[in-house]
Write a protein that holds these residues in place. Sequence first.
Motif: not given
Length: 296
Positions: A105-119, A121-127
């Motif tokens: 709920r903070t002012d943070i971007g989706v890209k940063e959040l997905l990267k922080s959890v391994g996005g 490393h798993y680009p196909d699953r992320k996409d």
Amino acid sequence: MSTTTHTTEEIDQTKAPSIHLTNLSYTFPSTHSGLSNLTLSLPPKSRTLLIGANGAGKTTLLRLLSGKRLAPSNTISIGGLDPFKDGLEGVTYLGLEWVLNPIVRTDIGVKELLKSVGGDHYPDRKDELVRVLDIDLDWRMHAVSDGERRRVQLAMGLIRPWRILLLDEITVDLDLLSRSNFLAFLKKETETRECTIVYATHILDNLAEWPTHLVHMSLGKVKEWGEIEGFELGEKGYGKTGNSRLGELVLGWLKDDLRERGPRNKGTTSEGTAYLTGGLGGYGAEDAIKAGKRTF
């Protein structure tokens, strides 16, 4: 079922796990009985719906399966391992404490959040998850709706491949299309990967063709369980109420449960206690914490 505990070296943790419960009981520190003598068996690659009224014990069971609570010895086996004591790999549990994480709920971007959890490393699953959940990568989390925020949280929780997925009513904010696409994604996962799902929900839209198994809980006990084909769903199509056949079955279960239970009895049930830490008789988290085995 054999209750022999195996070491992680003996178990192939690349395979989809089975789930076996044998006389599982759990008591809360308040002495409320959370679960009573649960016995059931769910095969690998199954998709199980966990059905029951509020306070039936669904959350308590999911937390025990996830290893967040310590169950009595030889009562839970997931792929041959105890989820708390052994090094069970690939467990993803998405429940209340996860969706209430204040960071989303903070002012943070989706890209940063997905990267922080391994996005990365798993680009196909992320996409794929971004597409399935209809996520805008330019969203800022403080400026989106609850439903949009929940989509991002689901993507965060599922980017890393898992072997067993435990879902505790985490799709309540999704619109009908997003939820349908999400369920289709989960179904495909069990059909194409080595994984198993248990999903506790009260929302039955788009679920008639989804589960392989049903588990009906009431008052901390399992009343019915088995393959979906083994349950009487009535005639094809919809009943007079407009509900699906699965919906009519579950509605009947809950009506029977209410008649059996009677009115809420002023806090003497276990409802609302599933997220407490600790337990009774060495079955809670506090003994493990003292032993240095788990922190919360």
